[in-house]
Motif scaffolding. Structure first.
Motif, PDB file in Angstrom:
ATOM      1  N   PHE B 149     -64.698 -67.536-127.805  1.00  0.00           N
ATOM      2  CA  PHE B 149     -64.829 -68.917-128.265  1.00  0.00           C
ATOM      3  C   PHE B 149     -63.894 -69.137-129.452  1.00  0.00           C
ATOM      4  N   SER B 152     -60.313 -69.209-128.397  1.00  0.00           N
ATOM      5  CA  SER B 152     -59.862 -70.346-127.613  1.00  0.00           C
ATOM      6  C   SER B 152     -59.967 -71.656-128.384  1.00  0.00           C
ATOM      7  N   VAL B 153     -60.633 -71.658-129.527  1.00  0.00           N
ATOM      8  CA  VAL B 153     -60.701 -72.889-130.313  1.00  0.00           C
ATOM      9  C   VAL B 153     -59.301 -73.267-130.791  1.00  0.00           C
ATOM     10  N   GLY B 156     -57.066 -73.746-127.534  1.00  0.00           N
ATOM     11  CA  GLY B 156     -57.457 -74.783-126.598  1.00  0.00           C
ATOM     12  C   GLY B 156     -57.578 -74.259-125.188  1.00  0.00           C
ATOM     13  N   SER B 157     -57.579 -72.955-125.030  1.00  0.00           N
ATOM     14  CA  SER B 157     -57.715 -72.401-123.694  1.00  0.00           C
ATOM     15  C   SER B 157     -58.270 -70.990-123.784  1.00  0.00           C
ATOM     16  N   SER B 158     -58.992 -70.612-122.775  1.00  0.00           N
ATOM     17  CA  SER B 158     -59.484 -69.245-122.722  1.00  0.00           C
ATOM     18  C   SER B 158     -58.613 -68.406-121.797  1.00  0.00           C
ATOM     19  N   ASN B 159     -57.529 -68.983-121.321  1.00  0.00           N
ATOM     20  CA  ASN B 159     -56.607 -68.212-120.485  1.00  0.00           C
ATOM     21  C   ASN B 159     -55.869 -67.205-121.348  1.00  0.00           C
ATOM     22  N   ALA B 162     -52.277 -68.067-122.159  1.00  0.00           N
ATOM     23  CA  ALA B 162     -52.172 -69.160-123.110  1.00  0.00           C
ATOM     24  C   ALA B 162     -52.439 -68.669-124.531  1.00  0.00           C
ATOM     25  N   PHE B 312     -63.404 -73.846-137.005  1.00  0.00           N
ATOM     26  CA  PHE B 312     -63.737 -75.264-136.948  1.00  0.00           C
ATOM     27  C   PHE B 312     -63.431 -75.939-138.276  1.00  0.00           C
TER      28      PHE B 312
END
Lengths: 670, 315, 164, 507
Positions: B149, B152-153, B156-159, B162, B312
């Motif tokens: 998490f 990917s924040v 913008g992707s969990s790939n 990426a 965040f």
């Protein structure tokens, strides 16, 4: 076509009821099973038509009841739930033929079963308040009869039925109140009228209606703390009924909540979603922890239903939060995750309950600590149960993983967000989903491992035989559905879009893009191809096999007793038990579970170093039941004998109450 | 899904499998040297595996097909992950097939099968290992996913591709508090999931204290070789993930052979450094009491959670 | 931490009595193509020993002798083993466990009788609880004499087996 | 019933009637005597008396060193012995041993299951009787030791052994467990029962040394010295003072190398392998010293009946260096928070239990019992300055620290004794006298007090040797220490902290 299919479903149900009441026992179970399957299948066809074509179907039966008419309104949201019902009901009905032959073949049970299937299918199809409540009560009554179907054998069934009746009435009461207020305020009984009239409803009323429906539908969905009936009632019902109850009926709680909260009321402030999310988080954790420590297989599955409904609530709640903060694409992903989970859950939970029933009828027990070694004795049950276990543990390449993945994607991509509540809630939600996933894996390793692997722990398990053909068909069919959903979830991309379009207050847009192989999410750079993952795994396994064979693998395979440190003859006593398997995790979560453990050691009076006997006992109570319900109940009980007369356990009296309630409901909703 | 992409993926799988036993051999050698011993040569694990493949295969009575299936699934899942994770190039064909979540759940699939195999023979040791393994796997899961998490924040992707590309494009992110917290969290989980001290002792001979070893006590010959190889490979996969998610430099962004060779060199250096660090640390610490492992994992979860909140508030 | 680091640096390499540069020795037992060459995993079975042989056998795996560097390793399960190292005269109570351990070991496998008692029951010959020497119970491939054999003897014999 | 005789000097013998056994035993127990040994003897019929089973209870107290024997005679055809199990847990175990080996019938014993002989041994064959004859055929498949079944859902059993995963002697442990929580443990031993006591019989006293040195390989000095003391006691032989000094030095060398090994082994059991590597290195250093001292790495050959001999003795500097080395390793271990956490509070043996079970050695001393045969039963005037370290927690940490303290004590003692003797051969002529005689030896071996009692026949040959390793007393304490809230993975550590002998126990 949709109307025809629905009519066929109704006809098949009526015919099944008739033969169930008339035919002698041997033919009765066969014909009831076949026509119930037909009923469910017809409903499934109708649902598939709606989902594939995007049409809706509406029909009115204005004079069906003396006090009110019933309206049928079959949209995509209805359809996805009817589809889930059909997925589990058709195999369950066929399975029920074999299962009932040894179990619940009585007339009431055989009449109630098609009624229940039909009721569960028609609840989402209802297009007005009267219809919804009528079918709701039909479903409640018939399931109640079925929970009691085996009460002659099992005294626990009566307690279960008491809890079930009480919670069903609480549920019904709040739903009726919510819908009555809604209908009254909006000035109409039909959903169309209510939707049109929601502008007249003030925020306070809307909140009251939402909270009432959260309680009412939440109780049906079995989310904590309203779940207490579920782990009691679901295990007691005949297994194919459990499959339908756990696989499809509880999902109607989700349906009701979405229908009232986000369709009829059109959605609300962020805290609605947050509340649903919170309920989901608590349920998921609570459910899986109790499933983990259960050594009663059906109770384990029932608690796992609470967990899965919790996950669905997390998705719905997250969708609500995203929708109210203006992120419609993400909301539609979250909703799609929930809806996919509803369908998946119907398939794998149905499968697991049917498997549990197969084990129960072969061995006479649901106690994991008394099973073992069934893989060799019941290969079909074992293989299908394995599929269900891997699926429910959300492991790739099975279907549970796809919905889990969607849910995680929707939660993870909520950030960066401008809402602090989202920033705090989502990591917590991800953590809970993750922990739930991990614990579910442990739970089902335990369930499968202690049931099917190693040595049988009792004579009953040792002498078990595979179930009759009809039951196997049910099992294989549901396992097939799981595999199909796993390999080709892309087929549901378009239907899921239709569902999210049907719920205007919650989500719009297209959650999933697909070219048939890859799943792509709208607005999120994330991809998954369940089909290729499965292919990849298979290719790797074949490659390993080929290489190993090349590497001069000596083909001699020696069959030899397990290594026993040189001395011991291996007995089942030396196998890890289900209780033991879960014990480390139970110790980790001691603060939540509060186990009561007794170790009695009997010494010789002369010297405490001569021990005569040691006895171990552990009991873990349902925390909510123990700390919330029982204190309230004891207060109620102190009110006097009046309460006891109500709660005297007479089934006929409960039936009478239900009937009276139904009549009152019809009057009120008019 | 281009042919070169597939070629890169296959190359990754082959190289990972080929190098995994050497990495383990190196870790054993480092421990030996720190203990004042000469130690077995680095290639010893390969020798052991080669021998095992030529030995007799024994199947315990009472076992089911799970016993024979588990080594295959364990190795296949780890190998598939080795093909997905960008070790050499971001152009791996499997990148779109599964993201970081898929990787985590694939590895869990292997764990689940091995645990089932532990239960299959019906011995107390096997069950004990399974129960402990699933306990740790279950509690490690939140850390893993929340750390993902956090990663990917910012991306913008969990790939995986990426995330790697994003870190390459914004090198400063590697040093961000979120990234470092997530790295620490994942490092702890890596140690737990690969059965290293202080969670499990890979060189113990005490049945009652084992976790991984207890589950595989019944395996012999080729089956044992597969399980051992898979365990080695999982170590490479976890370390490789740690290395390339947080320090992706050197990875090829194309599939050109020269770039791939350079990337292989870079990832090899990273793996050697990470493995060496783990091997050295292992000498300095002891195995914690079994019921302290959840505390350790809870601490790693807090790190992962902080990583998300930090990203965040600081993004 | 620092204390340990200092200790490690101060201690340096301990292993040393067996010359490393002696080069690979021809195995007297296994030809060059034998599966076990270069890698022998051992399960030790105490079949009735006085624990003296265990003391020296453990020393062979200690830092000073470090027989592991020749590809010999101890393993936990006979399923993982290539060779059984058996010590002591075989007692009546250990005869069955020894046979079961032998059966549980996948082939090809070797049995190494460690110490005089294992070879011919030593001073315990004739004891009413003694069933016989190791060779009376399972087929023996290698014998290492001594009461107990010194770690040097043990290392030399194991090197002969592993061929390094 | 006669009133118990009051012993006022060492080595008194009470010839008691079977009916008076209990009274005598309780009287001596209340007077501070502990049971050191119980030995049965098969006395063949001669012209004076019919064949009997003679049971000898050796009770000891000290300081001052006092030993009292109670002799009881049972008719061979009805050897009924009233059990003392109610008053002495240890006596109950000796009784079961005699029941198996001599065919004594116990009356009033609560758990008269077989102890020494496994279930597959033939019934009615008592191997220690002179007329036992060759062993009959064995049924090797039987296995039916009556392990206590713990009742309750989910309880399972872990069988471990006799073939263990490490280099461990054979023994079988049966754990009744729920998950990781140990509910009950039972150790089934005597897997390496060879019949050593019987092998002594008929030998010349000098010929027993090779057996005594192999009772337990790691206690060659301890057992052999005990044996020699017993023989000398019987033969009324006094070895030269220098020999006694050398014996005391050898005894401490044995203690040091074994304690050092244990320190690291306990580290190894908590995954702290580096500590093990270092103690193995130090142990090798010590074993090489041993080899120079007596010519044998395990210190065999240094003690003989009537004397002692060594080739060489190290100087104090070497010993101080070793001590510093050991302390560095110990400091490293105790600086590791995880090691401390795992040791502290694990497998606690409380003083009350330690007393009731009759534990000896460092196990007893780690649980607060002040007991040490070097001070209580000295074999020479060498231990005036001995301070016995005592710890009270009874956990693994205490058993770790007591070893460290004992290593220090031993090195101090050796350094002190080195000033009194030079290496050499100090032997007085040992010529056992004829005529039935008996003797008792008590020595504080590294595990605890070793007791031997020997008898010589009319020709001066050994007719009976009874050996008691401290492990015989200490084994029952291990399950008791685990019964608290020990979890399964802590068992190996707990077991290692006790480090009991199987060979010495099983004989």
């Amino acid at each position: 076509m949709i109307g025809g299919a629905l009519a066929l479903a109704a006809g098949a149900a009526l015919f099944a009821i008739a033969v169930g009441a008339v035919l002698p026992v041997r033919q009765r179970v066969v014909w009831v099973g076949l026509f119930t399957a037909l009923c469910a299948g017809a409903g499934g066809v109708a649902a598939a038509a709606v989902l594939a074509g995007g049409n809706t179907f509406t029909a009115d039966f204005p004079d069906l009841f003396p006090l009110g008419g019933v309206r049928i309104e079959f949209d995509a949201l209805s359809a996805i739930f009817v589809l889930a019902t059909a997925v589990v009901a058709v195999p369950a009905a066929i399975y029920g033929i074999g299962y009932s032959a040894r179990g619940p073949s009585s007339r009431p049970a055989q009449v109630a079963w098609p009624l229940l299937v039909w009721g569960v299918m028609m609840v989402p199809a209802a297009g007005n308040v009267t219809g919804l409540i009528a079918f709701w009560e039909l479903m409640a009554l018939s399931s109640f009869v079925l929970v009691l179907a085996e009460h002659h054998h099992n005294p626990e069934a009566r307690t279960a039925a008491q809890w079930y009746a009480s919670m069903t009435h609480l549920s019904l009461l709040t739903i009726v109140l919510a819908l009555a207020v809604l209908a009254h305020q909006a000035g109409g009984d039909s959903f169309t009228a209510i939707r049109a009239g929601t502008d007249h409803i003030g925020p306070t009323t809307a909140t009251v209606v939402f909270l009432l429906s959260l309680v009412g539908f939440g109780a049906k969905a079995g989310v904590a703390p309203l779940h207490v009936w579920l782990p009691r009632a679901h295990p007691e019902a005949p297994s194919h009924v459990s499959a339908l109850m756990s696989g499809a009926m509880v999902a109607l709680g989700v349906y009701g909540l979405i229908r009232v909260g986000w369709d009829l009321l059109g959605g609300g402030p962020t805290w609605w979603g947050a509340t649903v999310l919170a309920v989901g988080l608590v349920s998921a954790m609570f459910g899986i922890l109790h499933a983990l420590i259960s050594s009663d297989l059906k109770r384990l599955l029932a608690y796992s239903t609470t967990e899965n409904m919790g996950l669905v609530f997390i998705g719905v709640g997250a969708a609500g939060m995203f929708a109210s903060s203006g992120n419609q694409p993400l909301a539609s992903v979250a909703l799609a995750a929930s809806m996919l989970l509803v369908v998946n859950h119907a398939a794998f939970k149905g499968l697991l309950f049917l498997g549990a029933g197969s084990i129960l009828s072969a061995t006479g027990t649901r106690d994991l600590d008394r099973l073992g070694g069934l893989a060799r004795r019941m290969p079909v049950t074992a293989a299908t149960f394995a599929v269900g276990s891997l699926a429910i543990a959300a492991l790739p390449p099975l279907n549970g993983f796809v919905s889990e993945w969607l849910l995680l994607q929707s939660l993870v991509h909520s950030l960066p967000s401008n809402a602090a509540v989202v920033a705090v809630a989502m990591p917590v939600a991800v953590a809970v989903v993750a922990l739930t996933g991990g614990l579910a894996a442990a739970t089902f390793v335990k369930a499968f491992g202690t049931t099917f692997l190693a040595l049988p722990r009792t004579v009953e398990a040792d002498q078990a035989h595979e179930s009759p053909r009809t039951m196997q068909i049910g099992l294989i069919a549901l396992a097939g559905v799981c595999v199909a959903l796993a390999l080709a979830p892309t087929a549901l991309a378009a239907p899921l879009q239709r569902v999210s379009l049907a719920v205007g207050g919650l989500a719009d847009g297209r959650p999933i893009h697909t070219n048939g192989v890859y799943l792509q999410l709208s607005g999120i750079e994330a991809g998954l191809s369940p089909l290729l993952l499965a292919t990849g795994l298979a290719v790797m396994m074949v490659a390993v096999l080929v290489v190993v064979r090349r590497g001069r693998l000596r083909r001699t395979v020696r069959d030899i007793p397990a290594w026993g440190c040189g001395r011991t003859v291996q007995t089942a006593r030396m196998e890890y038990t289900a209780t033991s398997f879960a014990e480390p995790l139970q110790r980790v979560f001691d603060d939540v579970l509060h186990p009561e453990i007794d170790i009695d050691v009997d010494h010789r009076t002369e010297s405490r170093h001569y021990v005569q006997a040691i006895r171990y006992r552990m009991h873990i109570r349902d925390g909510f039941e123990h700390r919330l319900y029982l204190p309230v109940l004891s207060v109620v009980r102190r009110w006097g004998d009046g309460a006891r007369r109500v709660q005297n356990g007479s089934i006929h009296r409960y039936l009478a109450y239900s009937l009276i309630t139904l009549i009152v409901v019809l009057v009120v909703s008019r | 899904m281009s042919p070169t992409g597939i070629a890169v993926a296959v190359l990754q799988v082959v190289l990972s499998i080929a190098s995994a036993p050497f990495l383990v051999g190196m870790m054993r050698l480092i421990r030996a040297r720190l203990e004042g011993r000469v130690g077995a040569p680095i290639r010893q694990p390969w020798r052991d595996l080669r021998k095992l493949f030529r030995k007799e295969r024994m199947v315990s009575t009472n076992t089911s097909i799970v016993f024979s299936l588990a080594p295959l699934v364990l190795l296949a899942s780890a190998a598939l992950v080795a093909g997905i994770v960008p070790f050499l190039s971001t152009t791996s064909a499997l990148d779109q097939v599964g993201d970081l979540f898929a990787v985590v759940y694939l590895l869990l699939l292997g764990t689940v099968f091995l645990s089932l195999a532990g239960l299959d023979a019906g011995t107390a040791f096997g069950g004990m290992g399974s129960s402990r393994e699933m306990t740790i796997a279950a509690i490690a899961e939140p850390t893993l996913l929340v750390a993902i998490f956090a990663l990917s924040v910012s991306t913008g992707s969990s790939n995986l591709g990426a995330i790697v590309a994003d870190t390459l494009a914004h090198p400063s992110r590697a040093a961000s508090p979120a990234s470092m917290l997530a790295f620490s969290a994942l490092a702890v989980v890596t140690i737990a999931e690969t059965g290293r001290i202080p969670v499990d002792n890979p060189s113990t001979h005490l049945e009652l204290t084992m976790i991984h070893e207890a589950m595989i006590l019944e395996y012999s010959g080729p089956d044992l070789a597969l399980v051992e190889l898979a365990a080695h490979l999982r170590l490479v996969v976890f370390l490789g993930l740690l290395a390339n998610l947080f320090f992706p430099w050197g990875i090829a962004t194309t599939a050109q052979p020269l770039h791939l060779v350079a990337a292989a060199g870079a990832v090899a250096v990273k793996l050697i450094v990470l493995a060496a660090v783990i091997a050295v640390i292992e000498v300095f610490i002891a195995k914690v009491r079994l019921f302290r492992v959840p505390e350790l994992l809870a601490a790693s979860f807090v790190l992962a959670f902080l990583a998300v909140t930090v990203s965040f508030f600081l993004v | 931490m620092l204390k340990l680091l200092r200790k490690i640096v101060q201690t340096g390499r301990v292993t040393g009595t067996v010359p490393l540069d002696a080069g690979p020795r021809p195995s007297l037992l296994l030809n060059a193509a034998h599966p076990l060459r270069g890698s022998v995993q051992i399960r030790q079975v105490d079949a009735g020993s006085c624990n003296g042989c265990e003391t020296e056998f453990a020393a062979a795996f200690g830092p000073v002798y470090d027989v592991e560097r020749f590809g010999v390793r101890l393993v936990a399960s006979p399923r993982h083993a290539d060779a059984l190292v058996v010590t002591g005269p075989v007692t009546r109570n250990m005869a069955v466990p020894l046979v079961k351990t032998f059966e549980a070991t996948p082939g090809p496998k070797l049995v190494i009788a460690l110490g005089d008692c294992a070879r011919d029951c030593g001073v315990f010959a004739g004891g009413y609880g003694v069933a016989g020497s190791v060779a009376d119970v399972v087929p023996v491939d290698v014998e290492i004499p001594g009461c107990p054999p010194t770690p040097d003897d043990i290392v030399a014999s194991l090197r002969r087996v592993v061929g390094r | 019933m006669t009133s118990p005789a009051v012993p006022d000097r060492a080595d008194s013998v009470i010839d008691a009637d079977v009916a008076d056994l209990g009274v005598n035993f309780t009287y001596l127990s209340s007077a501070g005597y502990r049971l050191a040994l119980v030995a049965a003897h098969h006395d063949l019929a001669d012209d004076k008396q019919p064949a009997t089973i003679r049971v000898v209870y050796v009770m000891v107290a000290g300081p001052p060193d006092t030993r009292v024997e109670i002799h009881v005679r049972l008719p061979i055809d009805a050897p009924d012995l009233p059990s003392l199990a109610d008053v002495s847990f240890t006596a109950g175990r000796f009784e079961r041993e005699m029941q198996d080996l001599f065919g004594i019938h116990l009356t009033g014993h609560h758990q008269p299951a077989r102890l020494v002989l496994h279930q597959h041994w033939p019934d009615g064959w008592y191997p220690m009787r002179h007329d036992a004859g060759p062993p009959p055929s064995f049924d090797n498949e039987t296995e039916s030791y009556p392990f206590l079944t713990v009742e309750g859902p989910g309880v399972y059993e872990i069988p471990v052994g006799p073939v263990h995963a490490g280099i461990i002697e054979p023994g079988h442990f049966r754990f009744s467990v729920v998950g990781e929580t140990i509910l009950n443990v039972k150790a089934r031993l005597w897997f390496v029962h060879k019949g050593i006591e019987r092998l002594f019989e008929g030998r010349r006293p000098q010929g027993g040394v090779e057996l005594a040195e192999r009772i337990s390989g790691d206690s060659a000095v301890g057992h052999n010295l005990t044996y020699c003391l017993a023989v000398e006691n019987a033969a009324a032989c006094t070895p030269p003072h220098e020999a006694q000094v050398i014996r005391a030095i050898l005894l401490e060398f044995e203690r040091i190398y074994n304690h050092v090994t244990d320190l690291g082994a306990m580290g190894n059991d908590v995954g702290f392998g580096i500590a093990h590597a270092h103690t193995m290195r130090i142990r090798e250093q010590l074993l090489r010293l041993n080899a120079r001292i007596t010519g044998h790495r395990l210190l065999r050959g240094g003690v003989v009946p009537g004397g002692a001999l060594v080739d060489w003795l190290p100087d104090a500097t070497t010993l101080h260096e070793i001590r510093a080395d050991v302390h560095q390793v110990v400091d490293i271990m105790l600086a590791n928070a995880t090691v401390v956490d795992r040791f502290t509070g694990t497998a606690v043996l409380v003083k009350d239990d330690a007393t009731q079970i009759g534990t000896l050695g460092y196990v007893a001393r780690a649980s607060g019992l002040d007991i040490d045969a070097r001070r209580d039963h000295p074999f020479a005037d060498l231990y005036e300055h001995l301070s016995v370290p005592i710890l009270t927690d009874g956990d693994v940490m205490s058993r770790f620290k007591i070893r460290v303290a004992e290593i220090d004590c031993s090195i101090e003692l050796i350094v002190e004794l080195l000033q009194r003797v030079l290496p050499g051969d100090y032997r007085s002529a040992f010529d056992p006298l004829d005529g039935p005689r008996h003797g008792v030896g008590l020595v504080e071996g590294w595990r605890g007090t070793i007791a031997h009692r020997i008898e010589l026949d009319t020709h001066g040959n050994l007719s009976r040797v009874k050996i008691v390793d401290p492990s015989f007393f200490n084994w029952p304490a291990l399950p008791v220490a685990l019964a608290g809230d020990t979890i399964v993975p802590d068992f190996p550590l707990a077991n290692k902290s006790f480090n009991l002998s199987y060979a010495g126990n099983d004989l």
